[in-house]
Write a protein that holds these residues in place. Sequence first.
Motif, PDB file in Angstrom:
ATOM      1  N   LYS A  40      20.118  15.480  37.391  1.00 60.71           N
ATOM      2  CA  LYS A  40      18.936  14.919  36.764  1.00 60.71           C
ATOM      3  C   LYS A  40      18.625  14.749  35.495  1.00 60.71           C
ATOM      4  O   LYS A  40      18.343  14.261  34.664  1.00 60.71           O
ATOM      5  CB  LYS A  40      17.738  16.055  37.648  1.00 60.71           C
ATOM      6  N   SER A  41      18.857  16.300  34.983  1.00 56.40           N
ATOM      7  CA  SER A  41      18.834  16.105  33.059  1.00 56.40           C
ATOM      8  C   SER A  41      19.955  15.599  32.907  1.00 56.40           C
ATOM      9  O   SER A  41      19.110  15.053  31.378  1.00 56.40           O
ATOM     10  CB  SER A  41      18.715  17.586  32.940  1.00 56.40           C
ATOM     11  N   THR A  42      21.024  15.500  33.033  1.00 55.54           N
ATOM     12  CA  THR A  42      22.395  15.136  32.624  1.00 55.54           C
ATOM     13  C   THR A  42      21.790  13.451  32.371  1.00 55.54           C
ATOM     14  O   THR A  42      22.153  12.729  31.105  1.00 55.54           O
ATOM     15  CB  THR A  42      23.466  15.439  33.489  1.00 55.54           C
ATOM     16  N   PRO A  80      12.876  17.161  26.782  1.00 55.01           N
ATOM     17  CA  PRO A  80      13.766  17.135  27.748  1.00 55.01           C
ATOM     18  C   PRO A  80      13.656  18.561  28.128  1.00 55.01           C
ATOM     19  O   PRO A  80      11.675  19.060  28.206  1.00 55.01           O
ATOM     20  CB  PRO A  80      14.768  18.196  26.050  1.00 55.01           C
ATOM     21  N   GLN A  81      13.711  19.756  28.878  1.00 56.92           N
ATOM     22  CA  GLN A  81      13.703  20.283  30.033  1.00 56.92           C
ATOM     23  C   GLN A  81      13.407  21.533  29.414  1.00 56.92           C
ATOM     24  O   GLN A  81      12.386  22.752  30.207  1.00 56.92           O
ATOM     25  CB  GLN A  81      14.811  20.979  31.100  1.00 56.92           C
ATOM     26  N   ASP A  82      14.330  22.107  27.638  1.00 61.62           N
ATOM     27  CA  ASP A  82      13.668  23.325  27.766  1.00 61.62           C
ATOM     28  C   ASP A  82      12.335  22.497  25.812  1.00 61.62           C
ATOM     29  O   ASP A  82      13.105  22.221  25.458  1.00 61.62           O
ATOM     30  CB  ASP A  82      15.065  23.919  27.027  1.00 61.62           C
ATOM     31  N   LEU A 153      11.084  12.481  30.681  1.00 62.46           N
ATOM     32  CA  LEU A 153      10.076  13.529  30.960  1.00 62.46           C
ATOM     33  C   LEU A 153      10.897  13.640  31.571  1.00 62.46           C
ATOM     34  O   LEU A 153      11.174  13.553  33.032  1.00 62.46           O
ATOM     35  CB  LEU A 153       8.861  13.404  31.100  1.00 62.46           C
ATOM     36  N   ASP A 154      11.527  15.040  31.524  1.00 62.79           N
ATOM     37  CA  ASP A 154      12.216  16.159  32.103  1.00 62.79           C
ATOM     38  C   ASP A 154      11.537  17.408  32.906  1.00 62.79           C
ATOM     39  O   ASP A 154      11.075  18.718  31.581  1.00 62.79           O
ATOM     40  CB  ASP A 154      13.726  16.782  30.908  1.00 62.79           C
ATOM     41  N   GLU A 155      11.120  17.398  33.572  1.00 64.72           N
ATOM     42  CA  GLU A 155       9.476  18.542  34.317  1.00 64.72           C
ATOM     43  C   GLU A 155       9.107  18.774  33.197  1.00 64.72           C
ATOM     44  O   GLU A 155       8.890  19.528  32.915  1.00 64.72           O
ATOM     45  CB  GLU A 155      11.121  19.473  34.091  1.00 64.72           C
ATOM     46  N   PRO A 156       7.830  17.945  32.789  1.00 64.47           N
ATOM     47  CA  PRO A 156       6.929  18.159  31.629  1.00 64.47           C
ATOM     48  C   PRO A 156       5.538  18.993  31.917  1.00 64.47           C
ATOM     49  O   PRO A 156       4.608  18.958  31.253  1.00 64.47           O
ATOM     50  CB  PRO A 156       6.485  16.638  31.901  1.00 64.47           C
TER      51      PRO A 156
HETATM   52 MG   LIG Z   1      17.018  19.805  35.025  1.00 64.42          MG
END
Ligand SMILES: [Mg+2]
Length: 224
Positions: A40-42, A80-82, A153-156
């Motif tokens: 997903k993040s990729t 980003p996720q981070d 939005l990565d796990e926002p």
């Molecule tokens: Mg991820």
Amino acid sequence: MLEVSGLQKKYKDKTVIDNMSFQMKQGEIIGLVGENGAGKSTLLQLLATVMRPTQGDIQLAGLSYRTDIKKIRQKIGYVPQDISIWDEFTVEENMLFFEKLSWKRRTREQCRQLCLDMQLTHWKEGVEFLSGGMKRKLNLAISLLHDPVLLLLDEPTVGIDLKSKTEIGAYLHNLAKNQGKMIMYTSHDMDEITNVCDRVYAIGKDPFYLDLLQKKAVEVEVIT
Ligand SMILES: [Mg+2]
Ligand SMILES: Nc1ncnc2c1ncn2[C@@H]1O[C@H](COP(=O)(O)OP(=O)(O)OP(=O)(O)O)[C@@H](O)[C@H]1O
């Protein structure tokens, strides 16, 4: 419109995304689900131009990711996720700093309003003193500064309380439906996904998410 065709991403010998194709229309909110490590993040990093695909094409509003990267970046908002914000600055300083980097001008009041839209009221607070959920809200507000057409939005909403989550969901819904923005976001919260998203893409071959979401009557499609 976002058009992805024949997308592939390899990390050395490991193929994480293989021959992925899909389209996204203006005004759509698409959820991206899958187990840890599914990619997903990729995928979001490829769409955000943070990484280049090994193969395949992406086009946004008729612009090619191969040749129009600069113009495309102006159209993308990415969380980003981070979390990536300045810890030693206040919320206000972070917003004004990122406003300067943005190609679109915003007044201080507009910056503040974006934070309020994300249910973040701690304008003068140092970021190091904010809770995890508040930092995510600030990251979301920053991603909206330049009025992007595609929001990634990565796990926002990890760590965001239920009330704020509901209100942010409604705000995103309004952005999509009234301003025609395209929003793609990942979450491990299936209730949130089914409440907010028009459609869902399940990454990977594991039928778990497909079965789970089909029971919830949301349109779901597997992409690899
Ligand atoms: Mg991820
Ligand atoms: N920079 C990298 N170098 C090598 N392998 C990577 C890199 N980034 C991710 N991977 C690998 O690619 C796969 C997909 O990772 P990714 O972060 O896209 O998954 P994800 O679906 O976002 O997972 P999560 O739900 O845990 O966030 C994983 O197997 C991961 O180990």
